[in-house]
Design an enzyme around this catalytic site. Structure first.
Site, short mmCIF file in Angstrom:
data_model
loop_
_atom_site.label_atom_id
_atom_site.label_comp_id
_atom_site.label_asym_id
_atom_site.label_seq_id
_atom_site.Cartn_x
_atom_site.Cartn_y
_atom_site.Cartn_z
N HIS A 122 56.06 48.08 43.87
CA HIS A 122 54.94 47.69 44.74
C HIS A 122 55.21 48.09 46.19
CE1 HIS A 122 53.31 44.08 42.18
NE2 HIS A 122 53.55 45.14 41.43
N ARG A 147 52.68 51.27 43.12
CA ARG A 147 51.41 50.59 43.40
C ARG A 147 51.21 50.53 44.91
NH1 ARG A 147 49.72 44.25 42.17
NH2 ARG A 147 50.42 43.96 44.31
N TYR A 159 45.06 40.06 49.18
CA TYR A 159 46.02 40.00 48.08
C TYR A 159 46.90 41.27 48.08
CZ TYR A 159 48.19 41.04 43.72
OH TYR A 159 49.14 41.42 42.81
N ASP A 211 45.82 47.57 42.44
CA ASP A 211 45.35 46.33 41.81
C ASP A 211 44.15 45.79 42.59
OD1 ASP A 211 45.04 43.96 40.48
OD2 ASP A 211 47.15 43.33 40.65
N HIS A 213 42.55 43.13 41.56
CA HIS A 213 42.72 41.68 41.40
C HIS A 213 41.40 40.94 41.18
CE1 HIS A 213 45.51 38.16 41.76
NE2 HIS A 213 46.39 39.08 41.43
N GLU A 237 43.47 48.55 38.46
CA GLU A 237 43.78 47.37 37.64
C GLU A 237 42.81 46.24 37.94
OE1 GLU A 237 47.75 46.06 38.48
OE2 GLU A 237 47.34 44.02 37.80
N GLU A 263 46.29 41.09 32.59
CA GLU A 263 47.44 40.22 32.87
C GLU A 263 47.10 38.74 32.70
OE1 GLU A 263 48.24 41.51 36.88
OE2 GLU A 263 47.51 39.63 37.71
N ARG A 284 47.21 45.24 29.92
CA ARG A 284 48.18 44.67 30.85
C ARG A 284 48.81 43.36 30.38
NH1 ARG A 284 50.55 45.74 34.98
NH2 ARG A 284 49.81 44.04 36.30
N HIS A 313 52.10 43.65 32.54
CA HIS A 313 52.33 42.86 33.75
C HIS A 313 53.83 42.58 33.88
CE1 HIS A 313 51.47 38.75 35.89
NE2 HIS A 313 51.49 39.74 36.77
N ASP A 317 56.99 36.61 39.07
CA ASP A 317 56.84 35.25 38.54
C ASP A 317 57.08 35.18 37.03
OD1 ASP A 317 54.03 36.39 39.57
OD2 ASP A 317 53.68 35.47 37.63
N GLU A 340 55.22 47.44 34.81
CA GLU A 340 55.34 46.95 36.19
C GLU A 340 56.73 46.35 36.40
OE1 GLU A 340 52.77 43.62 37.11
OE2 GLU A 340 52.55 44.28 39.17
N TRP A 403 40.44 34.99 43.04
CA TRP A 403 41.64 35.38 43.81
C TRP A 403 42.25 36.63 43.23
CZ3 TRP A 403 47.11 35.20 42.63
CH2 TRP A 403 47.91 35.65 43.71
O1 EZ4 Z 1 48.89 38.00 41.08
O2 EZ4 Z 1 51.65 37.53 38.87
O3 EZ4 Z 1 49.80 42.89 39.05
N1 EZ4 Z 1 50.31 41.92 39.49
C1 EZ4 Z 1 49.66 40.81 39.88
C2 EZ4 Z 1 50.49 39.62 40.29
C3 EZ4 Z 1 49.76 38.31 40.03
C4 EZ4 Z 1 50.78 37.20 39.90
C5 EZ4 Z 1 50.12 35.86 39.63
O4 EZ4 Z 1 51.07 34.90 39.34
O5 EZ4 Z 1 48.46 40.80 39.89
O6 EZ4 Z 1 50.86 39.73 41.63
CO CO Z 2 47.65 42.41 38.78
#
Ligand code: EZ4
Ligand code: CO
Length: 403
Positions: A122, A147, A159, A211, A213, A237, A263, A284, A313, A317, A340, A403
Site C-alpha cells: 500500500h 496500491r 480512506y 481501492d 472502498h 476494488e 473483502e 477478494r 484481502h 487487521d 494483498e 465507509w
Molecule cells: O478497510 O481491513 O483493502 N483493504 C481494505 C482494508 C479494510 C480493513 C477493514 O478492517 O479495504 O483497509
Molecule cells: Co479494500
C-alpha cells in the site's frame, strides 16, 4: 485423536487480534485467526459460548465434517461473525493436519502451482508528491504491484491514507467511531490525476491497484473505470457497496478496467452471481472471514470455471495466522491472481512467529509442517485487548455514507 481443549485469546500487540487455540490428545496444537476488526468480542463470544464446547471430543482429522457441522448446525447461516468463527476452527484443523502429516498445508492442498505468490503493498499520501515518494520505496523493496491511495483535496480524512506507519487506517478511538468525510464528485475528478502522476513518474512496468472502498454508485463506478483505462489499472476494488451483486452488471457494461470485490463477503452465495455471470475479475474474500481454507477453496474452484482469479484481502487487521493460511491457498490454486500484503505492526511479531517470507515482490508460506505460525500465549497476555471502532463516513452535507 481427539480435540481436548479449545480456547480463545484476545490480544492487542499493535492492534487487536482474536486467536483460537486447539489442543489434541496427541499434544498437537493448531491455531486459527478469528479477528473481525471492530467487532472482535462478538466472534470471541460466538466461539467461546457456542462453538468451543462442541469441539471437545471431536476427531480433528475430520475437517470437512466439522465445517458442515458448524455451518449447517447453526441454522442461522452466513454472516461475518459466524463465518469468521468457523474459519478459525477450519484453519486450526488444517494446522493440526499439517503437523500430524509433517507437511506444510499447501502440500495437503495439492502442492505448489507456482514458486511464489505475487503480493501488493500500500502506497499512500496526504498529497500526490507524498504518494510518489512512498511508491518509490515499494519499488526499491522489489514490489511488482502497489496500491495507490491519496487524500482527495477538500475531503478531510479520505480512506486509505494511513494514520500510523502504513499498516493501519483507523485512528485509535475506543469511545465512538471516528468520522471521515466523502464527496464522490471531488474524488471522481481527482482519482485519474493520481494514476496519471504515478504512470508519468514510474511508467507502465509495475501493476497499479486502487481501492474505492464501496463509495460510488454503479454509474459513477463505470465512469471511474472508463477514466482510468489509459493508465491500465490491475484492478479497481469495491467500486460499489459489495452486497449488491447486480450493480456490477452496470459497471461491466461500460468499462474494461478489471474489477475486484469481496473483502466484506463471507460465503460462496455472496459471489455466485458475480462469478457465474463473469461480472468481476478478482474475488477478494479472505480465509479468515469466509469460512476458512475449506470454504474459500470452493469459491476459488467455482471462480476457476468462469475465468475469475483470486485477489485475497490481506489487511493488517487479519493476523499473521490468516496471512499464512492465505499464502498456502494462494500457492496451491491454479487461478491465483494477487495477494494483498499490508504487513503487521510491532509488537505483533513477539506474539505471532511466522515462517513466511518476502523476496522481490513474491511471498512464500515456508515449509514447516502446518500453517507455519507459532502463537505465543504468554507474550499475548502482555498485550490486553483495546476496544476500538472502525470509522464511519459522512458526506459533506452530513448524511451517512458507506465507509
Ligand atoms: O478497510 O481491513 O483493502 N483493504 C481494505 C482494508 C479494510 C480493513 C477493514 O478492517 O479495504 O483497509
Ligand atoms: Co479494500
Amino acid at each position: 485423536m481427539k480435540i481436548t481443549d479449545a480456547r480463545v485469546v484476545v490480544s492487542s500487540p499493535g492492534r487487536n487480534y482474536v486467536t483460537l487455540v486447539l489442543e489434541t490428545s496427541d499434544g498437537v496444537v493448531g491455531v486459527g485467526d478469528a479477528t473481525l476488526n471492530g467487532r472482535e468480542l462478538a466472534v470471541a463470544s460466538y466461539l467461546r459460548d457456542h462453538v468451543c464446547p462442541l469441539l471437545i471430543g471431536r476427531d480433528p482429522a475430520r475437517i470437512e465434517d466439522t465445517w458442515q457441522y458448524l455451518y449447517k448446525g447453526a441454522y442461522w447461516r452466513r454472516g461475518p461473525v459466524g463465518m469468521t468463527a468457523i474459519a478459525a476452527v477450519d484453519v486450526a484443523l488444517w494446522d493440526v493436519k499439517g503437523k500430524v502429516a509433517g507437511l506444510p498445508v499447501y502440500e495437503l492442498l495439492g502442492g505448489a502451482s507456482r514458486s511464489g505468490v505475487m503480493v501488493y503493498g500500500h502506497a499512500d499520501g496526504h498529497d500526490v508528491p507524498e504518494l510518489l515518494d512512498r511508491f518509490a520505496e515499494y519499488l526499491e523493496q522489489g514490489y511488482k504491484a502497489v496500491r495507490i491511495q491519496a487524500a482527495v483535496p477538500g475531503v478531510a480524512k479520505t480512506y486509505g491514507v494511513s494514520v500510523h506507519d502504513g499498516r493501519i487506517y483507523e485512528p485509535a478511538n475506543s469511545d465512538r467511531p471516528e468520522e471521515g468525510s466523502w464527496e464522490s464528485s471531488a474524488y471522481l475528478d481527482f482519482a485519474p490525476t493520481v494514476f496519471e502522476a504515478v504512470r508519468e513518474r514510474f511508467g507502465f512496468g509495475v501493476h497499479l491497484l486502487h481501492d474505492v472502498h464501496h463509495r460510488l454508485t454503479p454509474i459513477e463506478a463505470a465512469r471511474l473505470g472508463r477514466a482510468l483505462e489509459p493508465y491500465r489499472p490491475f484492478w479497481i476494488e469495491d467500486a460499489t457497496p459489495a452486497e449488491d451483486q447486480s450493480a456490477f452488471r452496470t459497471i461491466r457494461a461500460h468499462t474494461t478496467t478489471p474489477l475486484a470485490v469481496g473483502e466484506v463477503l463471507n460465503s460462496i452465495w455472496d459471489v455466485q452471481t458475480l462469478i457465474t455471470e463473469r461480472l468481476i475479475d478478482y474475488v477478494r474474500m479472505s480465509v479468515s472471514h469466509s469460512g476458512g481454507i475449506s470454504h474459500l477453496r470452493k469459491v476459488y474452484a467455482l471462480a476457476e470455471l468462469f475465468g475469475v482469479r483470486s485477489g485475497a484481502h490481506g489487511a493488517g487487521d487479519l493476523s499473521p495466522i490468516a496471512h499464512a493460511a492465505a499464502l498456502h491457498l494462494d500457492l496451491a490454486i491454479p487461478n491465483f491472481g494477487i495477494q494483498e500484503y499490508m504487513g503487521h505492526r510491532d509488537p505483533a511479531g513477539e506474539v505471532f512467529r511466522s515462517t513466511y517470507s518476502f523476496a522481490d515482490g513474491y511471498m512464500h508460506p515456508g515449509d514447516v509442517p502446518g500453517i507455519g505460525v507459532e502463537f505465543d500465549e504468554a507474550a499475548a497476555a502482555r498485550f490486553p485487548y483495546e476496544p476500538r471502532y472502525l470509522p464511519v463516513n459522512r458526506r459533506l452535507d452530513g448524511s451517512m455514507h458507506d465507509w
